[in-house]
Design a protein around this motif. Structure first.
Motif, mmCIF file in Angstrom:
data_model
loop_
_atom_site.group_PDB
_atom_site.id
_atom_site.type_symbol
_atom_site.label_atom_id
_atom_site.label_comp_id
_atom_site.label_asym_id
_atom_site.label_seq_id
_atom_site.Cartn_x
_atom_site.Cartn_y
_atom_site.Cartn_z
ATOM 1 N N UNK A 175 12.073 -6.613 0.100
ATOM 2 C CA UNK A 175 12.454 -6.057 -1.409
ATOM 3 C C UNK A 175 12.176 -4.455 -1.348
ATOM 4 N N UNK A 176 12.620 -3.677 -2.003
ATOM 5 C CA UNK A 176 12.319 -2.566 -2.371
ATOM 6 C C UNK A 176 12.160 -2.454 -3.893
ATOM 7 N N UNK A 177 11.736 -1.177 -4.326
ATOM 8 C CA UNK A 177 11.391 -1.153 -5.804
ATOM 9 C C UNK A 177 12.473 -1.296 -6.802
ATOM 10 N N UNK A 178 13.682 -0.716 -6.227
ATOM 11 C CA UNK A 178 14.716 -0.334 -7.267
ATOM 12 C C UNK A 178 15.887 -1.621 -7.175
ATOM 13 N N UNK A 179 15.580 -2.538 -6.377
ATOM 14 C CA UNK A 179 16.509 -3.571 -6.281
ATOM 15 C C UNK A 179 16.927 -3.976 -7.790
ATOM 16 N N UNK A 180 18.299 -4.468 -8.300
ATOM 17 C CA UNK A 180 18.613 -4.848 -9.225
ATOM 18 C C UNK A 180 18.153 -6.392 -9.388
ATOM 19 N N UNK A 184 15.313 -2.631 -13.714
ATOM 20 C CA UNK A 184 14.129 -2.596 -14.533
ATOM 21 C C UNK A 184 13.374 -1.258 -14.443
ATOM 22 N N UNK A 185 12.276 -1.093 -15.269
ATOM 23 C CA UNK A 185 11.681 0.352 -15.462
ATOM 24 C C UNK A 185 10.917 0.756 -14.418
ATOM 25 N N UNK A 186 9.939 0.197 -14.016
ATOM 26 C CA UNK A 186 8.864 0.850 -13.183
ATOM 27 C C UNK A 186 9.568 0.923 -11.780
ATOM 28 N N UNK A 187 10.080 -0.030 -11.048
ATOM 29 C CA UNK A 187 10.522 0.124 -9.694
ATOM 30 C C UNK A 187 11.678 0.936 -9.479
ATOM 31 N N UNK A 188 12.476 0.904 -10.700
ATOM 32 C CA UNK A 188 13.670 1.719 -10.576
ATOM 33 C C UNK A 188 13.210 3.575 -10.648
ATOM 34 N N UNK A 189 12.220 3.499 -11.432
ATOM 35 C CA UNK A 189 11.817 4.966 -11.659
ATOM 36 C C UNK A 189 11.090 5.526 -10.487
ATOM 37 N N UNK A 190 10.275 4.702 -9.802
ATOM 38 C CA UNK A 190 9.586 5.132 -8.468
ATOM 39 C C UNK A 190 10.719 5.319 -7.344
ATOM 40 N N UNK A 191 11.760 4.296 -7.317
ATOM 41 C CA UNK A 191 12.644 4.289 -6.157
ATOM 42 C C UNK A 191 13.657 5.482 -6.313
ATOM 43 N N UNK A 192 14.211 5.749 -7.431
ATOM 44 C CA UNK A 192 15.066 6.834 -7.498
ATOM 45 C C UNK A 192 14.285 8.277 -7.312
ATOM 46 N N UNK A 234 20.225 0.447 -6.602
ATOM 47 C CA UNK A 234 19.623 1.454 -7.393
ATOM 48 C C UNK A 234 19.395 2.746 -7.000
ATOM 49 N N UNK A 235 18.915 2.855 -5.602
ATOM 50 C CA UNK A 235 18.481 3.854 -4.994
ATOM 51 C C UNK A 235 19.148 4.052 -3.696
ATOM 52 N N UNK A 242 0.853 -1.133 0.071
ATOM 53 C CA UNK A 242 -0.230 0.030 -0.103
ATOM 54 C C UNK A 242 0.854 1.140 0.125
ATOM 55 N N UNK A 243 2.091 1.132 0.763
ATOM 56 C CA UNK A 243 2.761 2.357 0.894
ATOM 57 C C UNK A 243 3.506 2.622 -0.622
ATOM 58 N N UNK A 244 3.910 1.561 -1.297
ATOM 59 C CA UNK A 244 4.581 2.018 -2.462
ATOM 60 C C UNK A 244 3.583 1.974 -3.626
ATOM 61 N N UNK A 245 2.247 1.647 -3.345
ATOM 62 C CA UNK A 245 1.055 2.013 -4.662
ATOM 63 C C UNK A 245 1.043 3.663 -4.382
ATOM 64 N N UNK A 246 0.857 3.897 -3.281
ATOM 65 C CA UNK A 246 0.418 5.333 -2.990
ATOM 66 C C UNK A 246 1.452 6.315 -3.915
ATOM 67 N N UNK A 247 2.773 6.048 -3.529
ATOM 68 C CA UNK A 247 3.962 6.513 -4.263
ATOM 69 C C UNK A 247 3.584 6.497 -5.913
#
Ligand code: WTA
Length: 635
Positions: A455-460, A262-270, A404-405, A25-30
């Motif tokens: 895990x966090x969104x921007x992990x390789x 990869x695209x989505x998680x890296x973008x959100x994380x950075x 990644x971040x 829920x936390x990352x969805x909101x972001x």
């Protein structure tokens, strides 16, 4: 991005708690703050045993629409990139979001016209000029995967990386300025290209007017290709888990690891970390001094700042040219508000007379950052006192190519700082300290190995072409946890201090080097039988390399041979990997199973031989005294 910018310490604590209790829920909101063609079906799927991590599965997007298109209406005329040339007399370049959008779209068509399609790998070997940013974003625009190789690497290092991921294209420049020197990048590329069958096309940007040798049919000039290209290029719709880029980092064994992001998680994380760690405001000028060839440049010169709509500075030169005041001159000239650099740069500038700082007005600065290696107390205070004048929070950001971040760091002006501490984890990051037996250390005031348990969104997502190595390096040390390779201490308030690598990677001037890679290069010398390389503390570089070398019977030790060995390392890997010290030895301390006891070699190199521990179990304890006697420890 204001929607997810944390404003107070209480808000940080609240966000952190939420991110642990309900990470999805936390990352969805972001993630909802970004532009998606289609929202994701499943927020997170993970299994650290396999290992597999997927964020925002089924989501469709293009990261360049988030870095460029969506800003056009609101901040199209805002400066996206300020480019500062090597030569202070050459004009700076200001590129607005709209101009960058046009340049990226047009160059994306150059890639297409030359047969590059979604999923193709493109190697970029360029100096710090805006065209580097344009090339990487153009790849992302059409779904091609960029693999940027730092323009200080040698021909064979480029060839190894191109071949590992079978790049179809290489983008480079004819020459690069580096301080008072010029380096011919195209020549270095030509040598690499002798051995890279996958490369069909080479695009060459002319940074200088010098003539360049071009291979008919293969090599094309950037400018000529641009003339032929259409202006508009719709963005390729990518899946959130489609590959965005590969970036090579050193490993404990000889082969570099192609980390896949990869695209989505890296973008959100950075973007999330950029916005919260640096706390940028609308008209700020943010400068990260890293090279785009490293992860810091990928995440915090390009993707994070541009997705957040910030003004980001790119600097072509070096901190000592034309003199040691260059960084501060640029801060004054561009009215830089955020300055982010490496401890090694701080230490080298702190050695210079203070007049280099005092000649410049640094009153625009609001936030200072560091990254890449532990910062020592002295450098921290020098930075805080002389550059920040005690008014700028210093964010000591701990993270890795693999993460990644930023993972652990103060949030500027929001959470407390403590010298030499990266302090608290960012929301969404769950660090743990592990003991040698693989048990989690729960206590505060404790030291252990740093791992992450969620895990966090921007992990390789993998190592390109070698998922088993990815599992083995990061997920096999501790069950169900990502192992960072770093040691860490946690204080009574839960602040983390990174103590350094606990594996065979040495960080020299902020650059990761695998000792095995350097040994492989040295062993290529015809006079060398065997070598062992370790790191030792160095007051400017953080660490330097010390090579112990066994020669073949018929070879004579000499200063020339030392020079040849250093040159060989320079040409095989790059000048940054040259060992500072080379000592010829008759044997290396080995265990009975034949493993080199690096612990002992590290102690000798660090001039700390009082407590070598038990050496009687060695196969050849007698070599230890011999090595100590001849050790190069004067400095
Ligand atoms: C080290 C750079 C202490 C650490 C972003 C890590 C740090 C390695 C810090 C990753 C810091 C990075 N304090 N050590 N603030 N930041 N490191 O992949 O050992 O080039 O594992 O990524 O640098 O280096 P990399």
């Amino acid at each position: 991005m204001e929607n997810f910018q944390i404003k107070t310490f209480a808000e940080y604590k609240k966000a952190y708690r939420k991110s642990i209790k309900n990470p999805e829920a936390f990352w969805e909101e972001i993630a909802n703050n970004f532009t998606w063609h289609k929202k994701w079906d499943k927020t997170l799927e993970w299994d650290f045993e396999k290992p597999e991590v997927k964020w925002f599965q089924g989501g469709k997007l293009n990261i360049t629409e988030n870095c460029l298109d969506r800003h056009l209406e609101t901040i199209g005329n805002k400066t996206a990139i300020i480019w500062e040339p090597n030569d202070p007399d050459e004009e700076s370049r200001y590129i607005s979001y709209r101009q960058l959008f046009v340049k990226v779209s047009r160059f994306a068509n150059v890639l297409k016209n030359n047969g590059i399609k979604k999923g193709d790998k493109v190697c970029i070997y360029m100096p710090m000029i805006p065209e580097l940013a344009i090339a990487m974003l153009a790849c992302a625009r059409i779904g091609a995967v960029h693999s940027i190789v730092f323009a200080g690497f040698s021909s064979s290092a480029i060839a190894r990386r191109i071949n590992d991921s079978e790049c179809k294209m290489l983008i480079t420049a004819n020459e690069v300025y580096r301080g008072s020197k010029k380096v011919n990048l195209k020549e270095i590329c030509d040598k690499a290209l002798e051995d890279t069958p996958s490369v069909e096309t080479v695009i060459v940007y002319r940074r200088t007017v010098e003539p360049t040798t071009m291979k008919e049919g293969r090599d094309k000039f950037w400018f000529d290709e641009l003339q032929k290209a259409e202006k508009e290029c719709p963005a390729e719709v990518m899946d959130a888990e489609d590959m965005l880029f590969i970036l090579y980092t050193s490993g404990s064994t000889g082969k570099p690891k192609g980390m896949v992001h990869t695209t989505g998680g890296y973008m959100v994380g950075t973007t999330y970390t950029f916005t919260n760690v640096f706390q940028p405001q609308k008209n700020d000028v943010y400068w990260c001094t890293a090279d785009i060839g490293w992860i810091t440049g990928h995440s915090y010169i390009i993707y994070g700042p541009l997705a957040a709509g910030a003004t980001t500075v790119m600097f072509e030169g070096i901190p000592s040219y034309p003199d040691y005041g260059r960084f501060w001159e640029i801060c004054e000239k561009l009215k830089v508000t955020h300055f982010y650099t490496a401890p090694t740069a701080i230490r080298s500038l702190a050695k210079q007379p203070l007049k280099f700082v005092e000649h410049h007005d640094l009153s625009s600065l609001k936030v200072l950052g560091t990254v890449g290696e532990p910062i020592n107390e002295e450098a921290w205070h020098w930075y805080n006192d002389n550059i920040g004048k005690g008014n700028c929070p210093v964010v000591d950001t701990w993270w890795q190519t693999e993460t990644g971040a930023i993972m652990i760091s103060p949030l500027a002006g929001i959470t407390p700082t403590r010298p030499t501490f990266a302090t608290l984890p960012l929301p969404g990051v769950q660090p743990v300290l592990m003991d040698e037996s693989g048990k989690e250390i729960e206590e505060l005031n404790a030291e252990g190995r740093l791992a992450i348990k969620f895990p966090w969104p921007s992990i390789a997502r993998t190592i390109y072409g070698d998922h088993e190595r990815y599992r083995e390096v990061y997920f096999s040390t501790f069950s169900n946890k990502y192992f960072t390779g770093d040691g860490s201490y946690r204080d009574a308030s839960g602040n983390y201090r990174i103590t350094g690598r606990v594996d065979d990677i040495v960080i020299v001037s902020g650059h990761n080097l695998g000792t095995a890679t350097v040994e492989n290069a040295i062993d290529e010398h015809e006079s060398v039988a065997e070598s062992a390389v370790v790191g030792y503390p160095h007051d400017v570089k953080g660490n330097a390399l010390y090579a112990y070398v066994i020669l073949h019977h018929d070879a004579e030790p000499s200063e020339e041979l030392i020079a040849e060995i250093r040159e060989l390392v320079g040409s095989t890997i790059g000048p940054i990997a040259k060992p500072d010290k080379v000592q010829f030895v008759n044997g290396l301390p080995k265990t009975r199973s034949g493993k080199i006891m690096r612990r002992i070699l590290r102690k000798i190199a660090s001039n700390d031989t009082s407590n070598l521990g038990d050496i009687t179990t060695l196969l050849n304890p007698e070599v230890v005294d011999e090595i100590i006697k001849e050790a190069k420890i004067e400095n």
